[in-house]
Write a protein that holds these residues in place. Structure first.
Motif, PDB file in Angstrom:
ATOM      1  N   ALA A 171       0.841  -1.206   0.000  1.00  0.00           N
ATOM      2  CA  ALA A 171       0.000   0.000   0.000  1.00  0.00           C
ATOM      3  C   ALA A 171       0.870   1.247   0.000  1.00  0.00           C
ATOM      4  CB  ALA A 171      -0.924  -0.014   1.215  1.00  0.00           C
ATOM      5  N   PRO A 172       1.593   1.496  -1.102  1.00  0.00           N
ATOM      6  CA  PRO A 172       2.517   2.628  -1.101  1.00  0.00           C
ATOM      7  C   PRO A 172       1.822   3.990  -0.967  1.00  0.00           C
ATOM      8  CG  PRO A 172       2.372   1.673  -3.291  1.00  0.00           C
ATOM      9  CD  PRO A 172       1.625   0.770  -2.369  1.00  0.00           C
ATOM     10  N   ALA A 173       0.607   4.118  -1.468  1.00  0.00           N
ATOM     11  CA  ALA A 173      -0.083   5.414  -1.409  1.00  0.00           C
ATOM     12  C   ALA A 173      -0.368   5.833   0.031  1.00  0.00           C
ATOM     13  CB  ALA A 173      -1.379   5.357  -2.212  1.00  0.00           C
ATOM     14  N   SER A 174      -0.542   4.865   0.934  1.00  0.00           N
ATOM     15  CA  SER A 174      -0.831   5.207   2.325  1.00  0.00           C
ATOM     16  C   SER A 174       0.403   5.747   3.060  1.00  0.00           C
ATOM     17  CB  SER A 174      -1.382   3.984   3.060  1.00  0.00           C
ATOM     18  OG  SER A 174      -0.396   2.976   3.140  1.00  0.00           O
ATOM     19  N   LEU A 175       1.574   5.676   2.425  1.00  0.00           N
ATOM     20  CA  LEU A 175       2.793   6.200   3.027  1.00  0.00           C
ATOM     21  C   LEU A 175       3.003   7.691   2.747  1.00  0.00           C
ATOM     22  CD1 LEU A 175       5.297   3.311   2.259  1.00  0.00           C
ATOM     23  CD2 LEU A 175       4.553   4.069   4.506  1.00  0.00           C
ATOM     24  N   ALA A 176       2.118   8.312   1.973  1.00  0.00           N
ATOM     25  CA  ALA A 176       2.301   9.718   1.582  1.00  0.00           C
ATOM     26  C   ALA A 176       2.419  10.656   2.784  1.00  0.00           C
ATOM     27  CB  ALA A 176       1.184  10.152   0.642  1.00  0.00           C
ATOM     28  N   PRO A 177       1.561  10.580   3.815  1.00  0.00           N
ATOM     29  CA  PRO A 177       1.734  11.499   4.951  1.00  0.00           C
ATOM     30  C   PRO A 177       3.069  11.298   5.677  1.00  0.00           C
ATOM     31  CG  PRO A 177      -0.437  10.481   5.022  1.00  0.00           C
ATOM     32  CD  PRO A 177       0.340   9.784   3.954  1.00  0.00           C
ATOM     33  N   LEU A 178       3.475  10.050   5.849  1.00  0.00           N
ATOM     34  CA  LEU A 178       4.752   9.762   6.491  1.00  0.00           C
ATOM     35  C   LEU A 178       5.911  10.291   5.645  1.00  0.00           C
ATOM     36  CD1 LEU A 178       6.088   8.331   8.904  1.00  0.00           C
ATOM     37  CD2 LEU A 178       6.136   6.265   7.509  1.00  0.00           C
ATOM     38  N   TYR A 179       5.794  10.157   4.330  1.00  0.00           N
ATOM     39  CA  TYR A 179       6.814  10.647   3.404  1.00  0.00           C
ATOM     40  C   TYR A 179       6.933  12.175   3.499  1.00  0.00           C
ATOM     41  CZ  TYR A 179       9.064  11.780  -1.040  1.00  0.00           C
ATOM     42  OH  TYR A 179       9.905  12.274  -1.994  1.00  0.00           O
ATOM     43  N   ARG A 180       5.783  12.867   3.494  1.00  0.00           N
ATOM     44  CA  ARG A 180       5.808  14.332   3.585  1.00  0.00           C
ATOM     45  C   ARG A 180       6.433  14.790   4.908  1.00  0.00           C
ATOM     46  NH1 ARG A 180       1.032  13.823   0.680  1.00  0.00           N
ATOM     47  NH2 ARG A 180      -0.237  13.688   2.547  1.00  0.00           N
ATOM     48  N   LEU A 181       6.095  14.115   5.995  1.00  0.00           N
ATOM     49  CA  LEU A 181       6.666  14.454   7.292  1.00  0.00           C
ATOM     50  C   LEU A 181       8.187  14.247   7.281  1.00  0.00           C
ATOM     51  CD1 LEU A 181       6.054  15.209  10.287  1.00  0.00           C
ATOM     52  CD2 LEU A 181       5.951  12.756  10.725  1.00  0.00           C
TER      53      LEU A 181
END
Length: 135
Positions: free
Chosen positions: A58-68
């Motif tokens: 589920a790579p799309a669910s990592l977007a908030p963690l990536y932005r942080l």
């Protein structure tokens, strides 16, 4: 300190998760314990495996963690650049300038001379074909 972080796509998030998982596992699970002569811990391998699986499934669910993480990296970069540039200035440029001033060097010829009519430096005459074959 406003940093525009580009919105990552699924492939970029997957690549970031796999890279971070590999670094986490290899650095904290193998290299540092080996260098410090410590037992090899399990948590870096488990954390890296979890992050790799999360990135693959589920790579799309990592977007908030990536932005942080990117904001954190941008903040560290801002701080580090000031530290590094400050060390370079006060450790290299300032002592060189003080030494040159103490030795009376003036490479930019900034001294004022009252008896001088002009500070203009005449350019050197070049032949007409000096740009025919520049390389």
């Amino acid at each position: 300190m406003s940093h525009d972080i580009p919105e990552p796509d699924a492939a970029g998030l997957r690549r970031a998760a796999l890279t971070t998982a590999a670094v986490l596992a290899l650095l904290f699970g193998a290299l540092l314990p080996w260098l410090l002569d410590r037992p090899f811990p399990v948590w870096p391998w488990a954390g890296g495996g979890l992050l790799a699986a999360w990135g693959l499934l589920a790579p799309a669910s990592l977007a908030p963690l990536y932005r942080l993480w990117m904001r954190f990296g941008a903040a560290l970069g801002w701080i580090n650049s000031r530290i590094i540039l400050g060390l370079l200035f006060y450790g290299l440029i300032l002592p060189a300038g003080l030494l040159m001033r103490a030795l009376g060097k003036d490479p930019l010829q900034r001294r004022l001379e009252a008896d001088r009519d002009s500070y203009r430096v005449a350019s050197k005459a070049r032949p007409a074909d000096h740009m025919e074959k520049p390389f």
